[in-house]
Design an enzyme around this catalytic site. Sequence first.
Site, PDB file in Angstrom:
ATOM      1  N   ASP A  51      50.774  36.893  55.412  1.00  0.00           N
ATOM      2  CA  ASP A  51      49.667  36.424  54.632  1.00  0.00           C
ATOM      3  C   ASP A  51      49.253  35.042  55.464  1.00  0.00           C
ATOM      4  OD1 ASP A  51      50.560  36.989  51.408  1.00  0.00           O
ATOM      5  OD2 ASP A  51      51.937  37.446  53.009  1.00  0.00           O
ATOM      6  N   GLU A  74      43.663  32.719  49.196  1.00  0.00           N
ATOM      7  CA  GLU A  74      44.976  32.543  48.300  1.00  0.00           C
ATOM      8  C   GLU A  74      45.594  31.324  48.970  1.00  0.00           C
ATOM      9  OE1 GLU A  74      47.091  36.044  47.736  1.00  0.00           O
ATOM     10  OE2 GLU A  74      48.518  34.863  46.501  1.00  0.00           O
ATOM     11  N   LEU A 119      46.518  38.998  52.194  1.00  0.00           N
ATOM     12  CA  LEU A 119      47.595  40.164  51.984  1.00  0.00           C
ATOM     13  C   LEU A 119      47.760  40.407  50.490  1.00  0.00           C
ATOM     14  CD1 LEU A 119      51.011  40.577  54.153  1.00  0.00           C
ATOM     15  CD2 LEU A 119      50.224  41.657  51.934  1.00  0.00           C
ATOM     16  N   ASP A 120      47.368  41.349  49.809  1.00  0.00           N
ATOM     17  CA  ASP A 120      47.556  41.729  48.454  1.00  0.00           C
ATOM     18  C   ASP A 120      48.601  42.641  48.638  1.00  0.00           C
ATOM     19  OD1 ASP A 120      46.623  41.567  45.460  1.00  0.00           O
ATOM     20  OD2 ASP A 120      46.167  43.858  45.983  1.00  0.00           O
ATOM     21  N   THR A 122      52.024  41.371  48.374  1.00  0.00           N
ATOM     22  CA  THR A 122      53.105  40.814  49.290  1.00  0.00           C
ATOM     23  C   THR A 122      54.450  41.229  48.827  1.00  0.00           C
ATOM     24  OG1 THR A 122      51.613  39.068  49.805  1.00  0.00           O
ATOM     25  CG2 THR A 122      54.050  38.600  49.940  1.00  0.00           C
ATOM     26  N   THR A 195      51.083  46.868  36.979  1.00  0.00           N
ATOM     27  CA  THR A 195      51.762  46.248  37.984  1.00  0.00           C
ATOM     28  C   THR A 195      53.358  46.929  38.061  1.00  0.00           C
ATOM     29  OG1 THR A 195      52.928  44.072  38.653  1.00  0.00           O
ATOM     30  CG2 THR A 195      52.802  44.477  36.223  1.00  0.00           C
ATOM     31  N   HIS A 198      55.374  42.545  38.568  1.00  0.00           N
ATOM     32  CA  HIS A 198      55.220  41.419  37.621  1.00  0.00           C
ATOM     33  C   HIS A 198      55.052  41.811  36.322  1.00  0.00           C
ATOM     34  CE1 HIS A 198      53.520  40.075  41.902  1.00  0.00           C
ATOM     35  NE2 HIS A 198      54.425  39.119  41.370  1.00  0.00           N
ATOM     36  N   GLY A 220      49.960  45.759  43.968  1.00  0.00           N
ATOM     37  CA  GLY A 220      48.455  45.315  44.365  1.00  0.00           C
ATOM     38  C   GLY A 220      47.341  45.560  43.516  1.00  0.00           C
ATOM     39  N   ASP A 247      42.080  38.416  44.008  1.00  0.00           N
ATOM     40  CA  ASP A 247      42.790  39.530  43.640  1.00  0.00           C
ATOM     41  C   ASP A 247      41.646  40.604  43.120  1.00  0.00           C
ATOM     42  OD1 ASP A 247      45.622  39.430  44.348  1.00  0.00           O
ATOM     43  OD2 ASP A 247      45.493  38.025  42.622  1.00  0.00           O
TER      44      ASP A 247
HETATM   45  P1  AMP Z   1      50.724  43.258  41.150  1.00  0.00           P
HETATM   46  O1  AMP Z   1      49.957  44.496  40.117  1.00  0.00           O
HETATM   47  O2  AMP Z   1      52.173  42.806  40.344  1.00  0.00           O
HETATM   48  O3  AMP Z   1      50.826  43.914  42.477  1.00  0.00           O
HETATM   49  O4  AMP Z   1      49.667  41.920  40.882  1.00  0.00           O
HETATM   50  C1  AMP Z   1      48.405  42.031  41.473  1.00  0.00           C
HETATM   51  C2  AMP Z   1      48.088  40.893  42.107  1.00  0.00           C
HETATM   52  O5  AMP Z   1      48.231  39.871  41.096  1.00  0.00           O
HETATM   53  C3  AMP Z   1      49.101  40.379  43.398  1.00  0.00           C
HETATM   54  O6  AMP Z   1      48.251  39.609  44.232  1.00  0.00           O
HETATM   55  C4  AMP Z   1      49.997  39.442  42.550  1.00  0.00           C
HETATM   56  O7  AMP Z   1      50.583  38.590  43.441  1.00  0.00           O
HETATM   57  C5  AMP Z   1      49.267  38.868  41.594  1.00  0.00           C
HETATM   58  N1  AMP Z   1      50.130  38.481  40.420  1.00  0.00           N
HETATM   59  C6  AMP Z   1      50.278  39.137  39.136  1.00  0.00           C
HETATM   60  N2  AMP Z   1      51.150  38.741  38.385  1.00  0.00           N
HETATM   61  C7  AMP Z   1      51.716  37.784  39.086  1.00  0.00           C
HETATM   62  C8  AMP Z   1      52.537  36.638  38.661  1.00  0.00           C
HETATM   63  N3  AMP Z   1      53.163  36.668  37.392  1.00  0.00           N
HETATM   64  N4  AMP Z   1      52.737  35.562  39.497  1.00  0.00           N
HETATM   65  C9  AMP Z   1      52.133  35.594  40.694  1.00  0.00           C
HETATM   66  N5  AMP Z   1      51.149  36.452  41.111  1.00  0.00           N
HETATM   67  C10 AMP Z   1      50.906  37.483  40.187  1.00  0.00           C
HETATM   68 MG    MG Z   2      46.867  39.545  45.656  1.00  0.00          MG
HETATM   69 MG    MG Z   3      47.892  37.956  48.494  1.00  0.00          MG
END
Ligand code: AMP
Ligand code: MG
Ligand code: MG
EC number: 3.1.3.7
Length: 301
Positions: A51, A74, A119-120, A122, A195, A198, A220, A247
Site C-alpha cells: 500500500d 488513501e 491497493l484496494d 488489503t 463485503t 467488513h 475490494g 474506493d
Molecule cells: P470490502 O468490501 O470489505 O473489501 O471493503 C471495500 C473497501 O472499503 C476496502 O477498501 C475496505 O478497506 C474499505 N472498508 C469497508 N469497510 C471498512 C471498515 N469497516 N473499516 C475500514 N475500511 C473499510
Molecule cells: Mg479500498
Molecule cells: Mg487501499
Amino acid sequence: MASGNTVLMRLVASAYSIAQKAGMIVRRVIAEGDLGIVEKTCATDLQTKADRLAQMSICSSLARKFPKLTIIGEEDLPSEEVDQELIEDSQWEEILKQPCPSQYSSIKEEDLVVWVDPLDGTKEYTEGLLDNVTVLIGIAYEGKAIAGVINQPYYNYEAGPDAVLGRTIWGVLGLGAFGFQLKEVPAGKHIITTTRSHSNKLVTDCVTAMNPDAVLRVGGAGNKIIQLIEGKASAYVFASPGCKKWDTCAPEVILHAVGGKLTDIHGNVLQYHKDVNHSARPKPDFFRAQLFLESHSCFSQ
Ligand code: AMP
Ligand code: MG
Ligand code: MG
C-alpha cells in the site's frame, strides 16, 4: 469529440501506465515475502508495504507530470523524497488515439481531483486472496467521477504458474470502458455481492432483506464492480460507512460508462470534490451499485 491530446486524455493515458507499475509493485512485495503489515484503525483496517510503495509511486508519478492536479491518496504517509525507481514516466499510447468527449476537452489540470486507492482489498491481500486486489485511480471534475483506471495485478492468477498476470481496465464517461468483456448475469438470477471482511448485522440484514438467489462475498470495492461488469453479480450492496471516495471513484466510472449506476441509498450520485467528506456516506446510510443491462430489474430502484 475532440482530439485525444487533451489534459484529461493525457492524464488517463499516464494513469494507465502508472497503475500498471503499481500493480507490479504489489506483486513484487508478495514475491519478496515481507508484507510489513501495520494496523490502521483496527485489525481489519490494514496497511502493508505494498500500500505504501504503490501510493508513493502513483502520487509522485502523477504529481511530476501534472503538478497542478489535486491528488488525494488513501494512505497517510510522511512526505519524503521518493526513490526514482518508483517513478513511472510513460503513458499508454492507445488511449491518446481515442477522442476526448467534447464536454471535457477544455478541462485544465487544476480543475481535476484524483482519488487514489493504491491497493484496494488489503485484508484479502494479507490472506493470499490475491485476485481480490485492485489499484484504483479515479478522476473527478466539478465533483463528478468522470474517468478511471483499475489495475488488477493478479488477474489470471488461477490459470497457473506460467500465466501472464494482471490487466488494466479504464474508462471515460461519454467514451466507454475498455479492457474487459461486458457480461450479464444468468437470466433471472438475482445475485448480490458484498463485503467478506467488513461485515456486521446491518450489512447482512440488508442483503437478506433483498431476498437474493445468491450472495457473493468478496474483498475490494474495485473487485466487486468487476463482478458486476463481468456478469458474476447483479448488484453490490454495502450498508456500512466503511467505503471511502478512493474506493468508489474509479469503479463508479467504469460502471457508469457501461450503463450501470452507483448511488447512495436515496439514489443520489456521490460527490468527489476535493473538500468532500472522504467517507462515501456518513452513518447510517449505505450505497448500492447496480448494472442495468437489457431487462435487468431485479431490485427495485
Ligand atoms: P470490502 O468490501 O470489505 O473489501 O471493503 C471495500 C473497501 O472499503 C476496502 O477498501 C475496505 O478497506 C474499505 N472498508 C469497508 N469497510 C471498512 C471498515 N469497516 N473499516 C475500514 N475500511 C473499510
Ligand atoms: Mg479500498
Ligand atoms: Mg487501499
